[in-house]
Design a protein around this motif. Structure first.
Motif, PDB file in Angstrom:
ATOM      1  N   ILE A  54      -9.724  -5.336  -5.963  1.00 32.20           N
ATOM      2  CA  ILE A  54      -9.558  -4.965  -4.557  1.00 32.20           C
ATOM      3  C   ILE A  54      -8.074  -5.001  -4.167  1.00 32.20           C
ATOM      4  O   ILE A  54      -7.582  -4.094  -3.502  1.00 32.20           O
ATOM      5  CB  ILE A  54     -10.401  -5.879  -3.634  1.00 32.20           C
ATOM      6  CG1 ILE A  54     -11.895  -5.612  -3.873  1.00 32.20           C
ATOM      7  CG2 ILE A  54     -10.058  -5.650  -2.164  1.00 32.20           C
ATOM      8  CD1 ILE A  54     -12.837  -6.613  -3.218  1.00 32.20           C
ATOM      9  N   MET A  57      -6.511  -1.915  -5.450  1.00 34.55           N
ATOM     10  CA  MET A  57      -6.959  -0.707  -4.761  1.00 34.55           C
ATOM     11  C   MET A  57      -6.380  -0.596  -3.364  1.00 34.55           C
ATOM     12  O   MET A  57      -6.050   0.495  -2.917  1.00 34.55           O
ATOM     13  CB  MET A  57      -8.479  -0.668  -4.713  1.00 34.55           C
ATOM     14  CG  MET A  57      -9.063  -0.442  -6.105  1.00 34.55           C
ATOM     15  SD  MET A  57     -10.808  -0.063  -6.048  1.00 34.55           S
ATOM     16  CE  MET A  57     -11.401  -1.405  -5.108  1.00 34.55           C
ATOM     17  N   GLN A  60      -2.960   0.644  -3.804  1.00 35.95           N
ATOM     18  CA  GLN A  60      -3.000   2.088  -4.104  1.00 35.95           C
ATOM     19  C   GLN A  60      -3.272   2.913  -2.857  1.00 35.95           C
ATOM     20  O   GLN A  60      -2.652   3.948  -2.637  1.00 35.95           O
ATOM     21  CB  GLN A  60      -4.146   2.365  -5.073  1.00 35.95           C
ATOM     22  CG  GLN A  60      -3.743   2.535  -6.505  1.00 35.95           C
ATOM     23  CD  GLN A  60      -4.957   2.987  -7.309  1.00 35.95           C
ATOM     24  OE1 GLN A  60      -5.502   4.072  -7.102  1.00 35.95           O
ATOM     25  NE2 GLN A  60      -5.402   2.143  -8.212  1.00 35.95           N
ATOM     26  N   LEU A  61      -4.220   2.414  -2.060  1.00 38.51           N
ATOM     27  CA  LEU A  61      -4.608   3.132  -0.851  1.00 38.51           C
ATOM     28  C   LEU A  61      -3.406   3.301   0.087  1.00 38.51           C
ATOM     29  O   LEU A  61      -3.177   4.388   0.617  1.00 38.51           O
ATOM     30  CB  LEU A  61      -5.722   2.372  -0.141  1.00 38.51           C
ATOM     31  CG  LEU A  61      -6.261   3.003   1.138  1.00 38.51           C
ATOM     32  CD1 LEU A  61      -7.080   4.236   0.798  1.00 38.51           C
ATOM     33  CD2 LEU A  61      -7.123   2.013   1.902  1.00 38.51           C
TER      34      LEU A  61
ATOM     35  N   ILE B 125      -8.406   3.420 -11.122  1.00 39.08           N
ATOM     36  CA  ILE B 125      -8.070   4.635 -10.390  1.00 39.08           C
ATOM     37  C   ILE B 125      -9.254   4.903  -9.478  1.00 39.08           C
ATOM     38  O   ILE B 125     -10.374   5.091  -9.944  1.00 39.08           O
ATOM     39  CB  ILE B 125      -7.876   5.842 -11.332  1.00 39.08           C
ATOM     40  CG1 ILE B 125      -6.805   5.547 -12.358  1.00 39.08           C
ATOM     41  CG2 ILE B 125      -7.562   7.109 -10.531  1.00 39.08           C
ATOM     42  CD1 ILE B 125      -5.415   5.368 -11.808  1.00 39.08           C
ATOM     43  N   ILE B 126      -9.014   4.897  -8.179  1.00 38.58           N
ATOM     44  CA  ILE B 126     -10.170   4.959  -7.299  1.00 38.58           C
ATOM     45  C   ILE B 126     -10.525   6.378  -6.900  1.00 38.58           C
ATOM     46  O   ILE B 126      -9.672   7.234  -6.726  1.00 38.58           O
ATOM     47  CB  ILE B 126     -10.030   4.066  -6.049  1.00 38.58           C
ATOM     48  CG1 ILE B 126      -8.669   4.268  -5.377  1.00 38.58           C
ATOM     49  CG2 ILE B 126     -10.248   2.625  -6.402  1.00 38.58           C
ATOM     50  CD1 ILE B 126      -8.561   3.501  -4.076  1.00 38.58           C
ATOM     51  N   PHE B 130     -14.693   6.104  -2.845  1.00 39.86           N
ATOM     52  CA  PHE B 130     -14.430   4.672  -2.768  1.00 39.86           C
ATOM     53  C   PHE B 130     -13.289   4.402  -1.795  1.00 39.86           C
ATOM     54  O   PHE B 130     -13.321   3.463  -1.007  1.00 39.86           O
ATOM     55  CB  PHE B 130     -14.094   4.104  -4.149  1.00 39.86           C
ATOM     56  CG  PHE B 130     -14.282   2.618  -4.219  1.00 39.86           C
ATOM     57  CD1 PHE B 130     -15.468   2.073  -4.652  1.00 39.86           C
ATOM     58  CD2 PHE B 130     -13.265   1.768  -3.813  1.00 39.86           C
ATOM     59  CE1 PHE B 130     -15.653   0.701  -4.693  1.00 39.86           C
ATOM     60  CE2 PHE B 130     -13.439   0.391  -3.843  1.00 39.86           C
ATOM     61  CZ  PHE B 130     -14.633  -0.143  -4.283  1.00 39.86           C
ATOM     62  N   GLU B 131     -12.296   5.268  -1.850  1.00 43.50           N
ATOM     63  CA  GLU B 131     -11.143   5.123  -0.968  1.00 43.50           C
ATOM     64  C   GLU B 131     -11.576   5.165   0.501  1.00 43.50           C
ATOM     65  O   GLU B 131     -11.105   4.387   1.330  1.00 43.50           O
ATOM     66  CB  GLU B 131     -10.157   6.256  -1.262  1.00 43.50           C
ATOM     67  CG  GLU B 131      -8.747   5.970  -0.838  1.00 43.50           C
ATOM     68  CD  GLU B 131      -7.801   7.090  -1.233  1.00 43.50           C
ATOM     69  OE1 GLU B 131      -7.525   7.215  -2.448  1.00 43.50           O
ATOM     70  OE2 GLU B 131      -7.364   7.835  -0.351  1.00 43.50           O
ATOM     71  N   LEU B 134     -13.324   1.955   1.389  1.00 41.81           N
ATOM     72  CA  LEU B 134     -12.325   0.887   1.513  1.00 41.81           C
ATOM     73  C   LEU B 134     -11.590   0.987   2.850  1.00 41.81           C
ATOM     74  O   LEU B 134     -11.400  -0.006   3.553  1.00 41.81           O
ATOM     75  CB  LEU B 134     -11.333   0.984   0.347  1.00 41.81           C
ATOM     76  CG  LEU B 134     -10.206  -0.042   0.285  1.00 41.81           C
ATOM     77  CD1 LEU B 134     -10.736  -1.456   0.238  1.00 41.81           C
ATOM     78  CD2 LEU B 134      -9.309   0.216  -0.928  1.00 41.81           C
ATOM     79  N   GLN B 135     -11.226   2.199   3.189  1.00 38.81           N
ATOM     80  CA  GLN B 135     -10.543   2.456   4.460  1.00 38.81           C
ATOM     81  C   GLN B 135     -11.398   1.963   5.635  1.00 38.81           C
ATOM     82  O   GLN B 135     -10.928   1.282   6.535  1.00 38.81           O
ATOM     83  CB  GLN B 135     -10.309   3.975   4.569  1.00 38.81           C
ATOM     84  CG  GLN B 135      -9.468   4.423   5.724  1.00 38.81           C
ATOM     85  CD  GLN B 135      -7.997   4.182   5.459  1.00 38.81           C
ATOM     86  OE1 GLN B 135      -7.455   3.168   5.872  1.00 38.81           O
ATOM     87  NE2 GLN B 135      -7.355   5.103   4.748  1.00 38.81           N
ATOM     88  N   LEU B 188     -17.588  -3.730   0.811  1.00 33.41           N
ATOM     89  CA  LEU B 188     -17.559  -2.761  -0.285  1.00 33.41           C
ATOM     90  C   LEU B 188     -18.883  -2.781  -1.040  1.00 33.41           C
ATOM     91  O   LEU B 188     -19.439  -1.739  -1.393  1.00 33.41           O
ATOM     92  CB  LEU B 188     -16.411  -3.084  -1.249  1.00 33.41           C
ATOM     93  CG  LEU B 188     -15.004  -2.785  -0.727  1.00 33.41           C
ATOM     94  CD1 LEU B 188     -13.952  -3.393  -1.646  1.00 33.41           C
ATOM     95  CD2 LEU B 188     -14.783  -1.291  -0.583  1.00 33.41           C
TER      96      LEU B 188
END
Lengths: 91, 193
Positions: A54, A57, A60-61, B125-126, B130-131, B134-135, B188
């Motif tokens: 997490i 990620m 990365q986000l 690598i998402i 998934f992104e 997560l957002q 998640l």
């Protein structure tokens, strides 16, 4: 129940230590406690793995959300540069 | 034309908007998620930069220097946002966590215990989906938690700075770091699997 026993079985405390560990050095005692806990707890072992994923990620986000197509409109930019020139001329 | 000291140190404010405004804007949007506010931040950043233009020592690039100023402005926003009523959203988020662990033993309650996401062992690598989740999960966090979390994980600020800026004690800081991750992970798990 003594303290050591408490942590061996306490997932709430173990996940706390997992988070703390990613930014701060744990005390010797905490290291041992966490290690013993993780040895016997598959939930927290998985939690620990996921917690790191997490973190990756989220980073990365944020990095990928700075997109070149996000742009200010030209009118705003023109005014902004004019404002800067104005300030510069004051000096 | 005479040379100003800032020019010797490679600052060129005549080109600032051209060279950096879009990047600063995108940077601000990624943190603040509000276009108007982000615009204001870009403007404030340039104006603040002009004020201390003679303090620039040329140790970093122009852009890095501007971003540092912008980051401070963003911290001001975090502080303002989280200083108001901090109780309601936090209470709700804490309530959610009461379900995660058995009250007396601290064991995971099986239903909420971690389950494989199926991405733990890949190189992270998402995917787009998934992104998005997560957002969404990040947006659901209480304002103060999100501010603490972002300052630590993304801006890499020191714990002392975060505690001072957001007025949290250091023990509360660790509690927040822990709880934020618990909620984020649970969100998640709930929305992904």
């Amino acid at each position: 129940m003594n303290n050591l026993k408490k942590i061996i079985y306490n997932c709430k405390q173990a996940t706390f230590l997992i988070e703390k560990k990613s930014f701060s050095k744990l005390s010797f005692r905490e290291v041992i406690e966490l290690r013993i806990h993780l040895y016997g707890c598959s939930f927290c072992k998985l939690y620990s793995k996921q917690s790191k994923v997490i973190n990756d990620m989220v980073q990365q986000l944020f990095r990928s959300s700075i997109k070149p197509e996000i742009r200010l409109d030209d009118g705003f930019k023109k005014e902004l540069q004019e404002r800067i020139e104005e300030e510069l001329n004051k000096n | 034309m005479f040379l100003n000291s800032y020019m010797i140190n490679h600052l060129n404010p005549h080109q600032w908007v051209n060279a950096h405004a879009d990047y600063l804007y995108a940077f601000a949007i990624s943190r603040i998620n509000n276009e108007e506010q982000a615009k204001d931040l870009v403007q404030d950043t340039f104006l603040a930069a002009l004020e201390k233009i003679n303090n620039f020592e040329g140790k970093s690039s122009e852009r890095t220097w501007l971003i540092a100023i912008l980051k401070n402005k963003i911290i001001d926003v975090y502080r303002k946002k989280s200083s108001g009523l901090r109780t309601t959203d936090i209470k709700e988020a804490e309530q959610e966590q009461n379900d995660f662990f058995e009250e007396h033993t601290g064991h995971w309650i099986a239903e909420y215990g971690p389950k494989e996401f199926g991405i733990e062992d890949k190189d992270h690598i998402i995917s787009k989906e998934f992104e998005q989740i997560l957002q969404k999960c990040l947006q659901k966090l209480p304002v103060l938690w999100k501010a603490v979390f972002t300052m630590k994980h993304i801006e890499d600020e020191s714990t002392d700075t975060i505690c001072a800026e957001l007025k949290v004690t250091s023990s509360n800081f660790w509690v927040i770091i822990h709880r934020t991750k618990l909620n984020l992970r649970a969100c998640l798990q709930k929305n992904w699997i």
